[in-house]
Design a protein around this motif. Sequence first.
Motif, PDB file in Angstrom:
ATOM      1  N   PHE A 173       0.836  -1.202   0.000  1.00  0.00           N
ATOM      2  CA  PHE A 173       0.000   0.000   0.000  1.00  0.00           C
ATOM      3  C   PHE A 173       0.871   1.253   0.000  1.00  0.00           C
ATOM      4  N   PHE A 174       1.876   1.294   0.893  1.00  0.00           N
ATOM      5  CA  PHE A 174       2.741   2.471   0.968  1.00  0.00           C
ATOM      6  C   PHE A 174       3.666   2.563  -0.242  1.00  0.00           C
ATOM      7  N   PHE A 175       4.035   1.434  -0.816  1.00  0.00           N
ATOM      8  CA  PHE A 175       4.842   1.429  -2.037  1.00  0.00           C
ATOM      9  C   PHE A 175       4.092   2.122  -3.173  1.00  0.00           C
ATOM     10  N   VAL A 176       2.827   1.751  -3.358  1.00  0.00           N
ATOM     11  CA  VAL A 176       2.020   2.321  -4.434  1.00  0.00           C
ATOM     12  C   VAL A 176       1.734   3.800  -4.187  1.00  0.00           C
ATOM     13  N   THR A 177       1.286   4.135  -2.968  1.00  0.00           N
ATOM     14  CA  THR A 177       0.901   5.516  -2.681  1.00  0.00           C
ATOM     15  C   THR A 177       2.101   6.459  -2.687  1.00  0.00           C
ATOM     16  N   ALA A 178       3.271   5.985  -2.217  1.00  0.00           N
ATOM     17  CA  ALA A 178       4.465   6.834  -2.244  1.00  0.00           C
ATOM     18  C   ALA A 178       4.915   7.096  -3.678  1.00  0.00           C
ATOM     19  N   GLY A 179       4.761   6.095  -4.557  1.00  0.00           N
ATOM     20  CA  GLY A 179       5.097   6.297  -5.966  1.00  0.00           C
ATOM     21  C   GLY A 179       4.213   7.345  -6.611  1.00  0.00           C
ATOM     22  N   VAL A 180       2.910   7.282  -6.325  1.00  0.00           N
ATOM     23  CA  VAL A 180       1.972   8.286  -6.841  1.00  0.00           C
ATOM     24  C   VAL A 180       2.317   9.665  -6.283  1.00  0.00           C
ATOM     25  N   LEU A 198      -5.579  10.172  -2.165  1.00  0.00           N
ATOM     26  CA  LEU A 198      -4.970  11.023  -1.144  1.00  0.00           C
ATOM     27  C   LEU A 198      -3.571  11.467  -1.576  1.00  0.00           C
ATOM     28  N   SER A 199      -2.773  10.521  -2.074  1.00  0.00           N
ATOM     29  CA  SER A 199      -1.410  10.831  -2.492  1.00  0.00           C
ATOM     30  C   SER A 199      -1.383  11.747  -3.709  1.00  0.00           C
ATOM     31  N   LEU A 200      -2.356  11.586  -4.583  1.00  0.00           N
ATOM     32  CA  LEU A 200      -2.406  12.385  -5.801  1.00  0.00           C
ATOM     33  C   LEU A 200      -2.781  13.834  -5.517  1.00  0.00           C
TER      34      LEU A 200
END
Length: 396
Positions: A247-254, A305-307
């Motif tokens: 989850f954090f891997f994907v959201t941090a990349g975004v 959220l990350s975006l």
Amino acid sequence: MFLDRSAKWLLTINASFAVSVALSSTFVNVYLWKVKSDYTMIGLFNLFQYLMIAMTFVLAGWLVKRRDRVVTLRIGVVVLALFYLSVLLLGKRSVDHVLWLGALLGVGNGFYWLGYNVLYFEITEPDNRDRYNGADGLFTSLSEIIAPLLSGWLIMTLSDLWGYYVIFGISLGIFLLAIFMTFFLPKRPLKGRYALCAVYRQSRQKTKWHYAMLASIGQGLPDAVFVFLIGLLVYVVTGSEWKLGLFFFVTAGVSLVAYFLVGRFIRRSWRNAFILLGALMMSIAVIPSLFQTHFWTIILFGIGLSLFAPFFLIPLTSTVFDLIGANRWRVKTRVEHVVMRELALSVGRLLGIVAFLVWVQLTQKTGHLLLLIFILSLLQCFSWFFMKKADGVQDR
């Protein structure tokens, strides 16, 4: 302009901090939850952490004016190392000591971030600040992408709670190395008295700075709850540290891509519109998980959220720091203004955590906790309202 030796050392220290935090802080709340599944305990741990961050910023600001900003940075790193050492020594008994452990973590973060912010202002210059921020953002984002995934893999691979002890031990080692590196930073005592009371009185006058502090309270409302609750809910829904790391891997990349694009293309005239767009879209991103709560809807929320967080945070943060540099007195009292901004954020964060503690006394269903996140996200629109109002008053 290339970075000088001091800037490179500060960059290295903060990169080490980012790696250590990305490895362990994501999983501290999950570790406590696995030992004792109690939302109130998690809330109190974070309440004391953010309470002590606020109090420590006040003390650290005084210390910077009396001694040196390197001293506060070093104290912060030492205390953070003590926190991870305490968790390692206490093991499962950590859940019986969450109040003072949260306070210890808050003290460490408070000293570290005030020392770092002042050093950042002094070591970087206008002609190399963009280069420094670019390198720092790259290292931080890479840490947030890789480290949680590594932590999730270690926790899943090692039996019982040994994976947690390994990542906490690695974080302890990194902080000990960072303590050594602080001795390479230049010492430069600041002059002048600690004028926090004067800055507080000025903050109460209806100037642009006054409304910026009200906006900072709005920013803080969901901030702390986001930090500890979203990751915890991912674990509660999936029961897997590996999926939490994913989850954090994907959201941090975004987040890495979004921060780059917003930072590159935003214009000053767009700032208030971006703040409103960010607040609204972060709230809308929660809605799918309210109706059907599973891993993929929470992933969708995390991506949203990350975006859109950069749309909200970049213009708001830039405006606040622009105001610090807007006149000679604020520049002279920059330490006090950094402290005042942190106190405003802390008021919002503490109110958000108190709301969480009250909420979990009424309901602890995952969908209802996501509803709380939605409400707190929507309250960030107050930040837009106050920044819009700041445009209509004269600064002085």
